[in-house]
Design an enzyme around this catalytic site. Sequence first.
Site, short mmCIF file in Angstrom:
data_model
loop_
_atom_site.label_atom_id
_atom_site.label_comp_id
_atom_site.label_asym_id
_atom_site.label_seq_id
_atom_site.Cartn_x
_atom_site.Cartn_y
_atom_site.Cartn_z
N HIS A 100 0.85 -1.20 0.00
CA HIS A 100 0.00 0.00 0.00
C HIS A 100 0.88 1.24 0.00
O HIS A 100 1.98 1.24 0.56
CB HIS A 100 -0.94 0.02 1.21
CG HIS A 100 -0.25 -0.19 2.53
ND1 HIS A 100 0.11 -1.43 2.97
CD2 HIS A 100 0.15 0.68 3.48
CE1 HIS A 100 0.69 -1.33 4.16
NE2 HIS A 100 0.74 -0.04 4.50
N HIS A 102 0.77 5.27 1.07
CA HIS A 102 0.04 6.33 1.77
C HIS A 102 0.14 7.62 0.96
O HIS A 102 1.24 8.00 0.53
CB HIS A 102 0.67 6.60 3.15
CG HIS A 102 0.64 5.45 4.10
ND1 HIS A 102 -0.27 5.35 5.12
CD2 HIS A 102 1.43 4.35 4.20
CE1 HIS A 102 -0.05 4.25 5.82
NE2 HIS A 102 0.99 3.62 5.27
#
Length: 114
Positions: A100, A102
Amino acid sequence: MEDCLFCKIIAGDIPSNKVYEDDMVYAFYDIEPQAPEHILIIPKKHFDSILSVAGKDFEYVDRMIEAAQKLAKEKGFEKDGFRLVFNTGKDGGQTVQHLHMHLLGGRSLQWPPG
Ligand code: AMP
Ligand code: ZN
């Protein structure tokens, strides 16, 4: 990945506050925001981290960055800036083992990080 939180979010088995989706990427608001805007951008294919991506699968990373650029523009971060982060492994502070990125924006961020 049966036991992966973010795979479950992509599948819709766990609710999320979606901000963007296409055929390769899904993006949603972080449940514990660290900035006025804190978005997580994830690939629809499971990778444990950025270290697990290879070969043609780097298209997922390209598409994550493309989504980040689009969202940053939409959020109005072009003038004042924003930050993209891949926390990786123990020392990187990675807590969810599905790749992932951010996207953090909406305030002046400190450097170096803690
Ligand atoms: P990291 O610490 O870099 O692995 O980032 C994982 C992020 O996922 C953290 O910022 C968490 O706040 C966020 N997070 C964990 N569970 C959820 C959830 N169910 N929905 C949205 N964000 C989450
Ligand atoms: Zn996963």
